[in-house]
Design a protein around this motif. Structure first.
Motif, short mmCIF file in Angstrom:
data_model
loop_
_atom_site.label_atom_id
_atom_site.label_comp_id
_atom_site.label_asym_id
_atom_site.label_seq_id
_atom_site.Cartn_x
_atom_site.Cartn_y
_atom_site.Cartn_z
N VAL A 395 -3.94 -6.76 26.73
CA VAL A 395 -3.79 -5.55 25.93
C VAL A 395 -5.05 -4.72 26.06
O VAL A 395 -6.16 -5.25 26.01
CB VAL A 395 -3.54 -5.88 24.44
CG1 VAL A 395 -3.22 -4.60 23.67
CG2 VAL A 395 -2.42 -6.90 24.29
N PHE A 396 -4.88 -3.40 26.23
CA PHE A 396 -6.03 -2.50 26.27
C PHE A 396 -5.75 -1.28 25.41
O PHE A 396 -4.72 -0.63 25.56
CB PHE A 396 -6.36 -2.06 27.70
CG PHE A 396 -7.70 -1.41 27.83
CD1 PHE A 396 -8.81 -2.15 28.17
CD2 PHE A 396 -7.87 -0.05 27.57
CE1 PHE A 396 -10.07 -1.56 28.26
CE2 PHE A 396 -9.11 0.55 27.67
CZ PHE A 396 -10.22 -0.21 28.01
N ALA A 397 -6.65 -1.00 24.49
CA ALA A 397 -6.54 0.18 23.62
C ALA A 397 -7.38 1.30 24.22
O ALA A 397 -8.61 1.21 24.27
CB ALA A 397 -7.02 -0.16 22.21
N GLY A 398 -6.71 2.35 24.66
CA GLY A 398 -7.40 3.46 25.28
C GLY A 398 -7.92 4.46 24.27
O GLY A 398 -7.88 4.24 23.06
N GLN A 399 -8.36 5.59 24.79
CA GLN A 399 -8.91 6.67 23.97
C GLN A 399 -8.14 7.96 24.28
O GLN A 399 -7.45 8.05 25.29
CB GLN A 399 -10.40 6.87 24.30
CG GLN A 399 -11.27 5.68 23.96
CD GLN A 399 -11.41 5.50 22.46
OE1 GLN A 399 -11.77 6.43 21.75
NE2 GLN A 399 -11.13 4.29 21.99
#
Length: 596
Positions: A395-399
């Motif tokens: 999982v990766f939370a971007g901006q």
């Protein structure tokens, strides 16, 4: 190291092992195993080449877009260069095709033009300005697709010579006789003269070895521009010239990447601009990856292309309307929301895009069918991973990007052995601070998922595929040829444009118009005709009509500025009502269906 100017999938790819990337349908798309190099799409400014690390090369496109080629060993060393405004991985593109019927060696005389005449209830073409006596002569139609069977008489003049101005096959290895177009390193470019020389041979493919193995591009080109042959078939603009780009089919997945499309569009506008010719581009490919608000680099690039020369771009909205690949909702503080995803048996991997307004704060909990769960706190950590049952979750939370206030949280479910866990996956959304509250999710397009993999409570709105969401294009959904009724497999826009703008700044991401897209007879590669269904085959009806309007306006002097958004406005104004739809614009058909 996480880079603020890179999308979530690219950040995750940079931090993942080669084994993980090979298992993913998204994370490894930009990698070419034969060269051990990556392609990365960028938007940049200034003289970027002087600032790149040795071994990294830049392929400039147009309007400040480019493709970086990066050795695998240097991928993690790509610096946060302030001249690179944003960077994305390439994405795969898929045909907007529902079914293909059996081959037929003859047809009953129903042409593309006849279909439009019949479905309009018998309106005389002479009553519609801009169509009487027009053939598309002098207008260039670019078919960016799977190639074309250039040996078919459908694409010849009456004297047997080709109507193809040039054919760039990106899948072929360059040679001295047929190098790629100037400024490119991929494929071979065949000129009109070379195609004509090949047509005089007993075996034309010995000289021009470009074949359409799927038949998709041949059918699309035939609907848009097949020559009228006595007792047989005619496309909408039967005397237009054709510019053919066969997209590359990289690696073992067999589908082109967005990098091939970017190159094809750049070549098309440069080719046409040099000839001072009006250009209509037909795109019958799509993908579901992205926020669908027109802000990805591909969407923005296409909008820029549409402003070069006298150009209009027509794109199919995809066939995801009923696929169960999208889910959306509203959050309330103090109330946990649950999203359920059914993973069918033998699913090799599954990516999930979760899109939210950046101002909202909440935690997520992903639960596998066996009850194992993973907590994701986007406000505290960017990357999260864990083993859930027999599945590895990345999982990766971007901006937010320089072009959008939306935030993506990207999930990639990869098998520990062969397949991810079958059953119902649950995503629990636990609000902390809600100021907007709207969220939405996308799965990959249906053609890449096993039957049964879907959201259990899907949304029908905003099921258009990218790049039909680009604002300055004509987005085409499908209707039935004779009744004019909406074809419910078509990708749809928002129920209310204003309402969706409030939610996620969608703007113009909705169908513009509908066209026939069910059981359409079209030329088949190898000869004869076949029946095709999908928005792939609705789009060339509009492409051909755009060529007729450009001939009438630009080449016959009635309106020298009839291209781009102005041509779109004329298509909208002339649209006919669709049975069963009373309010326009509609999330299904935009402003109506294409009329004769």
């Amino acid at each position: 190291m996480d880079q603020e100017n890179m999308e979530s999938a690219l950040n995750l790819a940079m931090e993942s092992s080669k084994e993980m990337r090979e298992r993913s349908d998204v994370l490894g798309v930009g990698y070419d195993e034969t060269t051990d190099r990556w392609e990365i799409i960028i938007k940049y400014n200034g003289n970027l080449e002087e600032t790149l690390e040795q071994g990294i090369t830049l392929e400039p496109l147009i309007a400040g877009y480019g493709i970086l080629t990066v050795p695998d060993s240097l991928l993690e060393d790509v610096p946060p260069n302030p001249q690179i405004e944003y960077a994305e991985l390439p994405k795969r593109l898929y045909f907007e095709q529902e079914t293909e019927r059996g081959m037929e060696q003859g047809i009953d005389g129903l042409t593309g033009q006849d279909i439009l005449h019949r479905e309009s209830g018998g309106v005389d073409a002479k009553e519609v300005p801009g169509t009487d006596g027009l053939t598309g002569r002098g207008v260039l139609i670019a078919i960016i697709d799977s190639g074309i069977d250039y040996t078919l008489a459908n694409f010849h003049n009456t004297d047997g010579t080709t109507r193809i101005a040039a054919l760039w096959d990106q899948t072929l290895t360059p040679d001295e006789a047929n190098p790629p177009p100037q400024g490119f390193a991929q494929g071979r470019l065949f000129t009109k003269d070379q195609i004509n020389d090949a047509l005089r041979l007993a075996i034309p493919w010995a000289a021009v070895p470009s074949a359409d193995t799927s038949g998709h591009g041949t059918a699309v080109a035939g609907i848009a521009a097949s020559r009228r042959m006595e007792g047989e078939y005619a496309g909408i603009a039967p005397e237009s010239e054709l510019l053919i780009v066969k997209l590359g089919n990289p690696a073992d997945k067999g589908f082109p990447r967005t990098t091939e499309l970017l190159r094809a569009l750049t070549f098309s506008v440069r080719f046409t601009f040099a000839r001072n010719q009006p250009l209509v581009v037909n795109l019958s490919f799509g993908n579901s990856y992205g926020s669908h608000n027109g802000t990805s680099l591909l969407e923005r690039f296409i909008d820029n292309v549409s402003e070069i020369g006298r150009t209009v771009i027509c794109i199919g909205t995809g066939n995801e309307g009923l696929s169960g690949g999208r889910c959306s909702g509203w959050l309330k503080e103090g109330q946990v929301t649950e999203v359920e995803i059914q993973a069918a048996a033998y699913e090799a991997n599954l990516s999930i895009q979760f899109w939210k307004n950046f101002v909202d704060e909440y935690d997520l909990r992903l639960a596998a069918p066996n009850g194992d769960s993973l907590i994701i706190s986007p406000g505290q950590q960017k990357r999260t991973e864990g083993i859930l049952g027999n599945t590895k979750a990345l999982v990766f939370a971007g901006q937010p990007t320089p072009y959008s206030t939306n935030q993506e949280i990207y999930f990639d479910l990869l098998p520990e052995a062969y397949y991810i866990d079958e059953g119902v996956w649950r995503l629990f959304i636990e609000p902390k601070s809600i100021r907007n509250g709207f969220f939405y999710l996308y799965l990959p397009v249906a053609s890449t998922r096993n039957q049964g993999t879907r959201f259990l409570n899907p949304s029908l709105e905003m099921t258009l595929t990218i790049p039909s969401t680009a604002a300055r294009t004509v987005a085409v959904s499908a209707c039935h040829p004779l009744t004019g009724v909406f074809a419910d497999f078509s990708g749809r826009g928002a129920v209310s444009l204003d309402q969706f703008q409030e939610k996620s700044n969608i703007g113009a991401a909705r169908p513009t118009i509908a066209a026939p897209g069910v059981d359409i007879m079209a030329p088949a590669a190898g000869g004869g005709y076949a029946s095709f269904t999908g928005t792939s085959f609705a789009t060339p009806f509009v492409t051909g009509r755009a060529a007729l309007l450009m001939e009438w306006g630009i080449l016959r002097g009635h309106d020298y500025f009839l291209y781009g958004e102005k041509l779109k406005a004329e298509l909208i104004r002339a649209a006919c009502p669709v049975p069963g739809i009373e309010t326009y614009p509609s999330e299904k058909v935009g402003f109506g269906r294409l009329c004769p």
